[in-house]
Design an enzyme around this catalytic site. Structure first.
Site, PDB file in Angstrom:
ATOM      1  N   GLY A 216       0.878  -1.341  -0.097  1.00 43.93           N
ATOM      2  CA  GLY A 216      -0.152  -0.057   0.028  1.00 43.93           C
ATOM      3  C   GLY A 216       0.857   1.286   0.047  1.00 43.93           C
TER       4      GLY A 216
ATOM      5  N   TYR B  38     -15.511   1.086   8.965  1.00 38.88           N
ATOM      6  CA  TYR B  38     -13.721   1.424   9.012  1.00 38.88           C
ATOM      7  C   TYR B  38     -13.472   1.828  10.440  1.00 38.88           C
ATOM      8  CZ  TYR B  38      -9.423   3.776   8.249  1.00 38.88           C
ATOM      9  OH  TYR B  38      -8.060   4.223   8.088  1.00 38.88           O
TER      10      TYR B  38
ATOM     11  N   LYS C 107     -11.657  -0.014  13.316  1.00 39.73           N
ATOM     12  CA  LYS C 107     -10.319   0.351  13.692  1.00 39.73           C
ATOM     13  C   LYS C 107     -10.451   0.392  15.484  1.00 39.73           C
ATOM     14  CE  LYS C 107      -7.509   0.938  10.472  1.00 39.73           C
ATOM     15  NZ  LYS C 107      -6.231   0.283  10.084  1.00 39.73           N
TER      16      LYS C 107
HETATM   17  N1  LIG Z   1      -3.042   7.344   4.478  1.00 41.42           N
HETATM   18  C1  LIG Z   1      -3.645   7.981   5.425  1.00 41.42           C
HETATM   19  O1  LIG Z   1      -4.051   9.024   5.587  1.00 41.42           O
HETATM   20  C2  LIG Z   1      -3.887   7.005   6.867  1.00 41.42           C
HETATM   21  C3  LIG Z   1      -4.739   7.678   7.574  1.00 41.42           C
HETATM   22  C4  LIG Z   1      -5.189   6.923   8.791  1.00 41.42           C
HETATM   23  C5  LIG Z   1      -5.044   5.647   8.849  1.00 41.42           C
HETATM   24  N2  LIG Z   1      -4.331   4.956   7.902  1.00 41.42           N
HETATM   25  C6  LIG Z   1      -4.032   3.568   8.165  1.00 41.42           C
HETATM   26  O2  LIG Z   1      -2.833   3.220   7.853  1.00 41.42           O
HETATM   27  C7  LIG Z   1      -2.813   2.107   6.988  1.00 41.42           C
HETATM   28  C8  LIG Z   1      -1.983   2.141   5.588  1.00 41.42           C
HETATM   29  O3  LIG Z   1      -2.934   3.109   4.828  1.00 41.42           O
HETATM   30  P1  LIG Z   1      -2.519   3.494   3.420  1.00 41.42           P
HETATM   31  O4  LIG Z   1      -3.032   4.814   3.001  1.00 41.42           O
HETATM   32  O5  LIG Z   1      -1.036   3.014   3.043  1.00 41.42           O
HETATM   33  O6  LIG Z   1      -3.608   2.513   2.831  1.00 41.42           O
HETATM   34  P2  LIG Z   1      -3.527   1.581   1.387  1.00 41.42           P
HETATM   35  O7  LIG Z   1      -4.761   1.028   1.265  1.00 41.42           O
HETATM   36  O8  LIG Z   1      -2.742   2.198   0.320  1.00 41.42           O
HETATM   37  O9  LIG Z   1      -2.611   0.254   2.084  1.00 41.42           O
HETATM   38  C9  LIG Z   1      -3.107  -0.803   2.882  1.00 41.42           C
HETATM   39  C10 LIG Z   1      -2.581  -2.068   2.261  1.00 41.42           C
HETATM   40  O10 LIG Z   1      -3.344  -3.121   3.031  1.00 41.42           O
HETATM   41  C11 LIG Z   1      -3.498  -4.234   2.234  1.00 41.42           C
HETATM   42  N3  LIG Z   1      -4.499  -5.135   2.751  1.00 41.42           N
HETATM   43  C12 LIG Z   1      -5.791  -4.967   2.847  1.00 41.42           C
HETATM   44  N4  LIG Z   1      -6.445  -5.910   3.280  1.00 41.42           N
HETATM   45  C13 LIG Z   1      -5.820  -6.984   3.361  1.00 41.42           C
HETATM   46  C14 LIG Z   1      -5.833  -8.332   3.925  1.00 41.42           C
HETATM   47  N5  LIG Z   1      -6.881  -8.771   4.411  1.00 41.42           N
HETATM   48  N6  LIG Z   1      -4.486  -8.929   3.817  1.00 41.42           N
HETATM   49  C15 LIG Z   1      -3.434  -8.570   3.428  1.00 41.42           C
HETATM   50  N7  LIG Z   1      -3.244  -7.300   2.898  1.00 41.42           N
HETATM   51  C16 LIG Z   1      -4.315  -6.545   2.946  1.00 41.42           C
HETATM   52  C17 LIG Z   1      -4.046  -3.516   0.964  1.00 41.42           C
HETATM   53  O11 LIG Z   1      -3.849  -4.499  -0.342  1.00 41.42           O
HETATM   54  C18 LIG Z   1      -2.897  -2.532   0.898  1.00 41.42           C
HETATM   55  O12 LIG Z   1      -1.780  -2.823  -0.076  1.00 41.42           O
HETATM   56  C19 LIG Z   1      -4.264   1.539   6.987  1.00 41.42           C
HETATM   57  O13 LIG Z   1      -4.191   0.645   8.274  1.00 41.42           O
HETATM   58  C20 LIG Z   1      -5.006   2.910   7.485  1.00 41.42           C
HETATM   59  O14 LIG Z   1      -6.347   2.519   8.031  1.00 41.42           O
HETATM   60  C21 LIG Z   1      -3.806   5.629   7.004  1.00 41.42           C
END
Ligand SMILES: NC(=O)c1ccc[n+]([C@@H]2O[C@H](COP(=O)([O-])OP(=O)(O)OC[C@H]3O[C@@H](n4cnc5c(N)ncnc54)[C@H](O)[C@@H]3O)[C@@H](O)[C@H]2O)c1
Length: 314
Positions: free
Chosen positions: A11, A145, A149
């Site tokens: 991700g 979501y 969380k």
């Molecule tokens: N980017 C932001 O602004 C933000 C803000 C708050 C929280 N977060 C948290 O940070 C984390 C990463 O966010 P991101 O922006 O990189 O999101 P993203 O969607 O780019 O990355 C998440 C990754 O998790 C993988 N994934 C999802 N379900 C899965 C499963 N069952 N098994 C294996 N892999 C799985 C997806 O394929 C993806 O590659 C997340 O948990 C998100 O909730 C991100």
């Protein structure tokens, strides 16, 4: 060198964190099911001798092995994605987190959960400190979501209290930068795509709602410190940038940087969309000696350059 499992490594944040840890010489094992992440984000590290990758759904299985650290980033993160994967989102944040916590318990690894500012819901306290319990609609569309969380945090603390697993929880606020999928649906990729393809920028509500954006290199540094600093087991820490901007100001800045004509479409606010969001990072400053360093204009320019290459226009 330490051995770390990064769940969600394909991700947006996972790509950056994996690169950071590989550059330190750590042995990184990535796992991802590509539900919202991309194979090309994994390919860029394939040649690195200290990188191994497993395509797995962590609700079904996890890569067994000995780890010093486990970082869980796996979860759809943008409203567009989690609303299209509602049950998967709840399962990865419950069964997926449990499977990784069991692995941490078996191997003695320190476990870091990527939680979110969404646990504060539409906050009645501003800015949000970690001891604010939030204002979440448990049955609204976003609850898959938000409540997912909140459950992830609760089970993480249960493993800490009852099984003595060393855990840390990062409440991540809006983060942006290269590798965030252009189709992700979040505000900066949306504006970038619309500006690059000559469309009006879509603004929900009147654009006076605020967000605060953290550049991804700052986020990765914060996550790394929370993961590795001594004496932080059981701590919950906000990570984000308190520099608050209105959505309209962000749109104007994108237009200015790309040098395109200003044109906006105003649509109604989605249900339960938070009106204000800004982290209180007092605790991160105290415990991690961390605060964001990249100014918004600078981070935005870098990010918009990257979208220009990806969207492949002009
Ligand atoms: N980017 C932001 O602004 C933000 C803000 C708050 C929280 N977060 C948290 O940070 C984390 C990463 O966010 P991101 O922006 O990189 O999101 P993203 O969607 O780019 O990355 C998440 C990754 O998790 C993988 N994934 C999802 N379900 C899965 C499963 N069952 N098994 C294996 N892999 C799985 C997806 O394929 C993806 O590659 C997340 O948990 C998100 O909730 C991100």
């Amino acid at each position: 060198m330490p051995r770390v499992l990064v769940a969600g490594s394909a991700g947006f944040i996972g790509t950056h964190l994996t690169g950071y840890l590989l550059d330190l010489g750590w042995e990184v094992v990535g796992v991802d099911n590509f539900s919202t992440g991309k194979p090309e984000n994994v390919e860029r590290y394939r040649q690195r001798p200290n990188f191994t990758f497993y395509e797995m759904d962590i609700t079904q299985e996890v890569p067994e092995g000995d780890y010093d650290y486990i970082v869980n980033l796996a979860s759809p993160a943008s409203p567009k994605k989690y609303l299209s994967l509602p049950v998967d989102t709840m399962l990865v944040n419950s069964i997926g987190v449990k499977n990784l916590l069991d692995l941490a318990k078996e191997t003695g690894a320190t476990f870091l959960l990527a939680s979110t500012s969404e646990v504060y819901g539409d906050p009645l306290v501003h800015p949000q400190p970690e001891d604010y319990w939030g204002n979440v609609n448990p049955v609204g569309p976003r609850s898959v979501y938000d409540e997912g969380k909140r459950f992830a945090e609760a089970i993480t603390m249960a493993y800490y209290r009852y099984d003595r697993v060393p855990v840390r929880i990062a409440r991540i606020f809006n983060t942006y930068g290269p590798f965030m999928d252009v189709a992700d649906g979040r505000i900066i990729p949306n504006f970038a795509y619309q500006a690059l393809t000559g469309q009006p920028l879509t603004i929900y509500g009147d654009g006076s709602q605020t967000r605060s954006f953290c550049y991804v290199s700052d986020m990765v540094e914060g996550l790394f410190r929370l993961l590795t600093y001594e004496g932080l087991d059981g701590e919950v820490v906000n990570l984000g940038n308190p520099d608050e901007r209105t959505v309209l100001d962000v749109a104007r800045l994108v237009v200015k940087i790309y040098g395109v004509p200003e044109s906006f479409t105003f649509l109604p606010l989605p249900q339960d969309d938070p009106k204000r969001r800004k982290p209180d990072i007092t605790k991160a400053k105290r415990l991690l000696k961390w605060e964001p360093k990249v100014p918004f204009e600078k981070g935005l320019r870098r990010t918009l350059e990257w979208y220009k290459e990806v969207v492949n226009v002009g």
